[in-house]
Design a protein around this motif. Structure first.
Motif, PDB file in Angstrom:
ATOM      1  N   GLN A 149       0.829  -1.200   0.000  1.00  0.00           N
ATOM      2  CA  GLN A 149       0.000   0.000   0.000  1.00  0.00           C
ATOM      3  C   GLN A 149       0.866   1.253   0.000  1.00  0.00           C
ATOM      4  O   GLN A 149       0.565   2.223  -0.707  1.00  0.00           O
ATOM      5  N   GLU A 150       1.942   1.252   0.773  1.00  0.00           N
ATOM      6  CA  GLU A 150       2.799   2.432   0.845  1.00  0.00           C
ATOM      7  C   GLU A 150       3.496   2.702  -0.481  1.00  0.00           C
ATOM      8  O   GLU A 150       3.702   3.854  -0.873  1.00  0.00           O
ATOM      9  N   PHE A 151       3.884   1.651  -1.202  1.00  0.00           N
ATOM     10  CA  PHE A 151       4.600   1.819  -2.463  1.00  0.00           C
ATOM     11  C   PHE A 151       3.664   2.124  -3.630  1.00  0.00           C
ATOM     12  O   PHE A 151       4.018   2.883  -4.533  1.00  0.00           O
ATOM     13  N   THR A 152       2.471   1.521  -3.627  1.00  0.00           N
ATOM     14  CA  THR A 152       1.605   1.613  -4.798  1.00  0.00           C
ATOM     15  C   THR A 152       0.289   2.329  -4.559  1.00  0.00           C
ATOM     16  O   THR A 152      -0.366   2.753  -5.513  1.00  0.00           O
ATOM     17  N   GLY A 153      -0.147   2.422  -3.300  1.00  0.00           N
ATOM     18  CA  GLY A 153      -1.455   2.988  -3.009  1.00  0.00           C
ATOM     19  C   GLY A 153      -2.571   1.972  -3.085  1.00  0.00           C
ATOM     20  O   GLY A 153      -3.719   2.272  -2.755  1.00  0.00           O
ATOM     21  N   PHE A 154      -2.252   0.757  -3.537  1.00  0.00           N
ATOM     22  CA  PHE A 154      -3.257  -0.319  -3.580  1.00  0.00           C
ATOM     23  C   PHE A 154      -3.530  -0.763  -2.145  1.00  0.00           C
ATOM     24  O   PHE A 154      -2.629  -1.187  -1.438  1.00  0.00           O
ATOM     25  N   ARG A 155      -4.767  -0.667  -1.702  1.00  0.00           N
ATOM     26  CA  ARG A 155      -5.081  -0.771  -0.286  1.00  0.00           C
ATOM     27  C   ARG A 155      -4.720  -2.121   0.319  1.00  0.00           C
ATOM     28  O   ARG A 155      -4.906  -3.174  -0.299  1.00  0.00           O
ATOM     29  N   ALA A 156      -4.215  -2.043   1.565  1.00  0.00           N
ATOM     30  CA  ALA A 156      -3.732  -3.235   2.258  1.00  0.00           C
ATOM     31  C   ALA A 156      -4.817  -4.296   2.402  1.00  0.00           C
ATOM     32  O   ALA A 156      -4.549  -5.497   2.328  1.00  0.00           O
ATOM     33  N   GLY A 157      -6.062  -3.866   2.628  1.00  0.00           N
ATOM     34  CA  GLY A 157      -7.150  -4.831   2.777  1.00  0.00           C
ATOM     35  C   GLY A 157      -7.360  -5.671   1.536  1.00  0.00           C
ATOM     36  O   GLY A 157      -7.637  -6.868   1.618  1.00  0.00           O
TER      37      GLY A 157
END
Length: 206
Positions: A149-157
């Motif tokens: 999520q931090e690198f891509t913005g794709f949510r951790a959930g």
């Protein structure tokens, strides 16, 4: 490349606040796992892998959960830093011990699968949010999801949900499809809470 000072909670939370937040997260997750194990269902990530091993071998969940997470600490240290790794180890050890205490203390004469899995998803989702908010995780899969999520913005959930499906696909070889279906439902409840509430623009430094 270590990712340090990225989660704003490290700047805002005192030691007492971190202890309280992480303790709440571990306790909430442990309670949620009681509902799951009482029903004999599964979950994903390293907890799901530990449960799968526990059901198949009869070994204690707390011990297996701790051992399963050991290989992931190298990744956690190199990608998220020492602070995150130490807190994650504390949370994993805490949950391993808490499960030994909480599981024998709670029993159900009847537990409806729908209610049980909603309770599981809600409690573990809230617990994981607290742990993530205080710069920790409950194992390698959670750390990997936060890193992505931090690198891509794709949510951790959503990342965790994809990882969960791998566990559930494996479980189909050992468990009835109804058990796996209920497990998937609980996983969706849990991960939707994290995906909706753990937002990069709120908690992750820019």
């Amino acid at each position: 490349m270590k990712m340090t000072n990225t989660i704003k909670s490290s700047d805002k939370h005192s030691l007492l606040e971190d202890v309280q937040g992480l303790a709440f997260g571990v306790f909430a997750c442990s309670l949620g796992m009681v509902f799951l194990t009482q029903l004999g269902f599964l979950t994903g990530q390293t907890a799901g892998l530990a449960l799968l091993i526990t059901y198949l071998t009869g070994y204690d969940f707390g011990t297996v959960f701790f051992l399963v997470n050991i290989p992931f600490y190298w990744f956690t240290y190199h990608r998220m830093g020492m602070r995150f790794t130490i807190k994650s180890v504390i949370c994993v050890v805490g949950m391993s011990g808490m499960m030994k205490f909480v599981s024998p203390a709670i029993g159900f004469e009847h537990l409806d699968p729908l209610v049980g899995m909603l309770a599981f998803g809600a409690m573990v989702g809230a617990g994981l949010l607290a742990i993530i908010r205080h710069e920790g995780s409950l194992g390698g899969a959670g750390a990997m999801a936060v890193t992505i999520q931090e690198f891509t913005g794709f949510r951790a959930g959503y990342v965790q949900q994809l990882l969960d499906f791998v566990i559930f696909a494996t479980a189909l070889f050992f468990f009835p499809w109804q058990t796996v279906a209920w497990s998937v439902f609980g996983s969706i409840v849990l991960n939707s809470i994290i995906a909706i509430n753990h937002r990069r623009d709120r908690y992750i430094g820019r």
